[in-house]
Design a protein around this motif. Structure first.
Motif, PDB file in Angstrom:
ATOM      1  N   ASP A  36       1.177  -1.542  -0.095  1.00 44.88           N
ATOM      2  CA  ASP A  36       0.144  -0.123  -0.517  1.00 44.88           C
ATOM      3  C   ASP A  36       1.102   1.130  -0.127  1.00 44.88           C
ATOM      4  OD1 ASP A  36       0.902  -0.620   2.574  1.00 44.88           O
ATOM      5  OD2 ASP A  36      -0.446   0.261   3.668  1.00 44.88           O
ATOM      6  N   ALA A  37       2.449   1.132   0.118  1.00 46.05           N
ATOM      7  CA  ALA A  37       3.503   2.683  -0.564  1.00 46.05           C
ATOM      8  C   ALA A  37       3.293   3.229  -1.406  1.00 46.05           C
ATOM      9  CB  ALA A  37       4.584   1.708  -0.295  1.00 46.05           C
ATOM     10  N   PRO A  38       3.353   4.542  -1.490  1.00 40.91           N
ATOM     11  CA  PRO A  38       3.021   5.153  -3.085  1.00 40.91           C
ATOM     12  C   PRO A  38       4.112   4.947  -3.910  1.00 40.91           C
ATOM     13  CG  PRO A  38       2.314   6.502  -1.518  1.00 40.91           C
ATOM     14  CD  PRO A  38       2.054   5.338  -0.269  1.00 40.91           C
ATOM     15  N   ARG A  39       3.999   4.952  -4.789  1.00 48.07           N
ATOM     16  CA  ARG A  39       5.274   4.897  -5.597  1.00 48.07           C
ATOM     17  C   ARG A  39       5.647   5.802  -6.534  1.00 48.07           C
ATOM     18  NH1 ARG A  39       6.707  -1.468  -7.340  1.00 48.07           N
ATOM     19  NH2 ARG A  39       5.837  -2.749  -5.315  1.00 48.07           N
ATOM     20  N   LEU A  40       6.781   6.402  -7.324  1.00 46.25           N
ATOM     21  CA  LEU A  40       7.048   7.364  -7.724  1.00 46.25           C
ATOM     22  C   LEU A  40       6.707   6.743  -9.089  1.00 46.25           C
ATOM     23  CD1 LEU A  40       9.567   9.992  -6.108  1.00 46.25           C
ATOM     24  CD2 LEU A  40       7.208   9.960  -6.381  1.00 46.25           C
ATOM     25  N   PRO A  41       5.967   7.242 -10.236  1.00 48.82           N
ATOM     26  CA  PRO A  41       6.250   6.214 -11.742  1.00 48.82           C
ATOM     27  C   PRO A  41       8.238   6.702 -12.076  1.00 48.82           C
ATOM     28  CG  PRO A  41       5.825   8.785 -12.095  1.00 48.82           C
ATOM     29  CD  PRO A  41       5.694   8.647 -10.487  1.00 48.82           C
ATOM     30  N   TRP A  42       8.794   7.231 -11.472  1.00 45.97           N
ATOM     31  CA  TRP A  42      10.179   7.591 -12.093  1.00 45.97           C
ATOM     32  C   TRP A  42      11.100   7.369 -11.042  1.00 45.97           C
ATOM     33  CZ3 TRP A  42       7.618  12.266 -10.840  1.00 45.97           C
ATOM     34  CH2 TRP A  42       6.739  12.806 -12.083  1.00 45.97           C
ATOM     35  N   PRO A  43      12.449   6.259 -11.178  1.00 46.63           N
ATOM     36  CA  PRO A  43      13.440   6.732 -10.348  1.00 46.63           C
ATOM     37  C   PRO A  43      13.643   7.812  -9.201  1.00 46.63           C
ATOM     38  CG  PRO A  43      13.740   6.178 -12.251  1.00 46.63           C
ATOM     39  CD  PRO A  43      13.469   6.603 -13.108  1.00 46.63           C
ATOM     40  N   LEU A  44      14.426   7.553  -8.080  1.00 46.00           N
ATOM     41  CA  LEU A  44      14.407   8.661  -7.033  1.00 46.00           C
ATOM     42  C   LEU A  44      15.363   9.901  -7.589  1.00 46.00           C
ATOM     43  CD1 LEU A  44      13.793   9.415  -4.415  1.00 46.00           C
ATOM     44  CD2 LEU A  44      15.374   8.519  -4.026  1.00 46.00           C
ATOM     45  N   PRO A  45      16.373   9.834  -8.914  1.00 51.61           N
ATOM     46  CA  PRO A  45      17.047   9.952  -8.551  1.00 51.61           C
ATOM     47  C   PRO A  45      16.612  11.604 -10.151  1.00 51.61           C
ATOM     48  CG  PRO A  45      18.496   8.799  -8.791  1.00 51.61           C
ATOM     49  CD  PRO A  45      17.131   7.878  -8.492  1.00 51.61           C
ATOM     50  N   LEU A  46      15.892  10.437 -11.028  1.00 54.85           N
ATOM     51  CA  LEU A  46      15.286  11.358 -12.105  1.00 54.85           C
ATOM     52  C   LEU A  46      13.996  11.674 -11.404  1.00 54.85           C
ATOM     53  CD1 LEU A  46      14.441  11.924 -14.983  1.00 54.85           C
ATOM     54  CD2 LEU A  46      12.931   9.478 -15.335  1.00 54.85           C
ATOM     55  N   ALA A  47      13.346  12.209  -9.750  1.00 54.03           N
ATOM     56  CA  ALA A  47      12.320  12.762  -9.680  1.00 54.03           C
ATOM     57  C   ALA A  47      13.362  14.002  -8.907  1.00 54.03           C
ATOM     58  CB  ALA A  47      11.688  11.622  -8.642  1.00 54.03           C
ATOM     59  N   ALA A  48      14.051  14.024  -8.903  1.00 55.64           N
ATOM     60  CA  ALA A  48      14.550  14.793  -8.094  1.00 55.64           C
ATOM     61  C   ALA A  48      15.451  15.809  -9.238  1.00 55.64           C
ATOM     62  CB  ALA A  48      16.012  14.909  -7.184  1.00 55.64           C
ATOM     63  N   ALA A  49      15.735  15.383 -10.362  1.00 54.58           N
ATOM     64  CA  ALA A  49      15.548  16.038 -11.067  1.00 54.58           C
ATOM     65  C   ALA A  49      14.281  17.068 -12.322  1.00 54.58           C
ATOM     66  CB  ALA A  49      16.351  15.909 -12.229  1.00 54.58           C
ATOM     67  N   ILE A  50      12.819  16.493 -11.841  1.00 55.30           N
ATOM     68  CA  ILE A  50      12.197  17.088 -11.897  1.00 55.30           C
ATOM     69  C   ILE A  50      12.071  18.154 -11.585  1.00 55.30           C
ATOM     70  CG2 ILE A  50      10.038  16.468 -12.428  1.00 55.30           C
ATOM     71  CD1 ILE A  50      10.469  13.943 -13.681  1.00 55.30           C
ATOM     72  N   ALA A  51      12.030  17.688 -10.145  1.00 56.60           N
ATOM     73  CA  ALA A  51      11.416  18.448  -9.387  1.00 56.60           C
ATOM     74  C   ALA A  51      12.224  19.911  -9.141  1.00 56.60           C
ATOM     75  CB  ALA A  51      11.893  18.027  -7.969  1.00 56.60           C
ATOM     76  N   LEU A  52      13.284  19.968  -9.989  1.00 60.89           N
ATOM     77  CA  LEU A  52      14.332  21.362 -10.087  1.00 60.89           C
ATOM     78  C   LEU A  52      13.422  22.684 -10.684  1.00 60.89           C
ATOM     79  CD1 LEU A  52      17.226  19.627 -10.380  1.00 60.89           C
ATOM     80  CD2 LEU A  52      16.745  21.345  -8.275  1.00 60.89           C
ATOM     81  N   VAL A  53      12.314  21.572 -11.966  1.00 64.27           N
ATOM     82  CA  VAL A  53      11.482  22.461 -12.314  1.00 64.27           C
ATOM     83  C   VAL A  53      10.419  22.208 -11.761  1.00 64.27           C
ATOM     84  CG1 VAL A  53      10.878  23.335 -14.536  1.00 64.27           C
ATOM     85  CG2 VAL A  53      12.772  21.998 -14.093  1.00 64.27           C
ATOM     86  N   PRO A  54       9.648  23.471 -10.720  1.00 69.52           N
ATOM     87  CA  PRO A  54       8.251  23.462 -10.147  1.00 69.52           C
ATOM     88  C   PRO A  54       7.023  22.762 -11.265  1.00 69.52           C
ATOM     89  CG  PRO A  54       9.661  24.223  -9.211  1.00 69.52           C
ATOM     90  CD  PRO A  54      10.719  24.374 -10.385  1.00 69.52           C
ATOM     91  N   PRO A  55       7.484  24.152 -12.010  1.00 76.82           N
ATOM     92  CA  PRO A  55       5.999  23.910 -13.374  1.00 76.82           C
ATOM     93  C   PRO A  55       5.852  22.087 -13.882  1.00 76.82           C
ATOM     94  CG  PRO A  55       7.075  26.117 -13.082  1.00 76.82           C
ATOM     95  CD  PRO A  55       7.689  25.777 -12.509  1.00 76.82           C
ATOM     96  N   LEU A  56       7.156  22.067 -13.537  1.00 77.68           N
ATOM     97  CA  LEU A  56       6.648  20.512 -14.366  1.00 77.68           C
ATOM     98  C   LEU A  56       6.242  19.481 -13.096  1.00 77.68           C
ATOM     99  CD1 LEU A  56       7.513  18.719 -16.832  1.00 77.68           C
ATOM    100  CD2 LEU A  56       9.546  18.356 -16.425  1.00 77.68           C
TER     101      LEU A  56
END
Length: 358
Positions: free
Chosen positions: A312-332
């Motif tokens: 029941d743990a929520p999962r990100l659709p991307w690997p953690l390093p890629l998710a962190a890179a996406i987070a650098l662009v807040p609108p995206l």
């Protein structure tokens, strides 16, 4: 990408993923060239590529399984974390490397500290063995963020997914708005928690924050001995890069997840649904199973090879390093995360019979 792997990661996978860049960085600091670009590729591009090609790691270790060599790897990684910044400073301020090679060396060293030394130190500060704990604190202090050892254990684990935790980002807050509160709030709340513990102790001893400051001062003194003011500036730059990744990890792993307030005014107990997880093979090995974050919050002392992935743990659709890179662009980040958060939000209950309100 193939289906999920049938076996959990062996300890050899953690050792290979985390240690392979070390000789590349060491050789690169001395002679530059392909060694540095190979280290940079291992820590960046290779992770993204292999996570797409290798199967997901959904399999869990046997409950109660022991991993006697797991702490030995943590100690080795901790010692490497102490040695790499001085090595990088020697190479970056010497004459053997070109300017692009020096930039690659500094950037790769910061990546290794933020992606590998941080998970290792994080594991160490959760160990009951005081020698391991002190090594973890020293590694964080070497990265000039020693207070993380206090704020993470005493504040984050207690208040995660609530407004009282500076490291938990509410839905809609971009990373760059989150960062000042996470950095300053973590320092302040960790200091408050450690001071409160000292008041209740019969023999408090030296304040932990003084230990952190002394260790960080020793790091900067070493930087000055190696290369003078430029050495201090480079150490600050490497530490800032590592700290940015630490805060990115906290941001991504708890973004938008909130613990409910119970009728008695307390927050509900921490559950698997209060952390984002991923099951990608290579980044799980590289980050010492940090992507299995829900189980860590449920069992903080459980060694990293034994961490499980609750259904029941929520999962990100991307690997953690890629998710962190996406987070650098807040609108995206907000646009891509919106549907995943919506699936976690329970629908509103239907109105009672006879209620005509819309």
């Amino acid at each position: 990408m193939s289906s999920a792997a049938s076996r959990p990661l062996p300890l050899s996978a953690f050792a290979a993923a985390t240690l392979a860049p070390v000789p590349l960085l060491a050789m690169g600091s001395a002679s530059g060239g392909l060694w540095l670009w190979a280290a940079l590729a291992w820590l960046g591009l290779l992770s993204l590529l292999l996570d797409q090609l290798l199967p997901l790691v959904d399999a869990d270790p046997v409950e109660g399984a022991e991993f006697p060599a797991a702490d030995s790897l943590l100690v080795l990684l901790g010692l490497v974390a102490l040695a790499l910044p001085p090595l990088a400073l020697a190479g970056a301020t010497g004459s053997a490397l070109t300017l692009p090679e020096k930039a690659a060396l500094v950037f790769s060293t910061g990546l290794w500290l933020g992606q590998i030394a941080h998970p290792a130190a994080h594991e160490l500060i959760h160990r009951s063995d005081r020698r391991l704990f002190r090594l973890g604190v020293l590694v964080y202090s070497w990265m000039l963020i020693g207070h993380h050892a206090s704020s993470h254990r005493l504040v984050h684990h207690r208040h995660v997914a609530t407004p009282a935790d500076p490291a938990s980002a509410p839905r809609g807050r971009g990373f760059w708005r989150y960062l000042p509160r996470a950095a300053l709030g973590g320092f302040r709340e960790g200091l408050r928690a450690e001071t409160a513990l000292r008041r209740r102790s019969a023999a408090p001893g030296l304040h932990p924050y003084l230990h952190h400051a002394l260790a960080s001062a020793a790091a900067l003194s070493l930087a000055a001995l190696i290369a003078g003011p430029p050495g201090i500036a480079l150490w600050l730059l490497i530490a800032a890069h590592a700290q940015l990744q630490i805060h990115l990890s906290d941001y991504v792993q708890h973004y938008g997840l909130i613990r409910a307030r119970l009728p008695d005014g307390r927050d509900e107990p921490v559950a698997a649904r209060h952390s984002w997880n991923t099951a990608h093979w290579f980044s799980s090995a590289l980050l010492l199973n940090a992507p299995r974050h829900s189980d860590h919050h449920s069992h903080p002392s459980r060694p990293y090879p034994a961490l499980r992935l609750p259904e029941d743990a929520p999962r990100l659709p991307w690997p953690l390093p890629l998710a962190a890179a996406i987070a650098l662009v807040p609108p995206l980040w907000h646009r891509l995360m919106r549907p995943h958060l919506a699936r976690l939000t329970p629908p509103a209950p239907p109105p009672p019979p006879g209620d005509s309100t819309a």
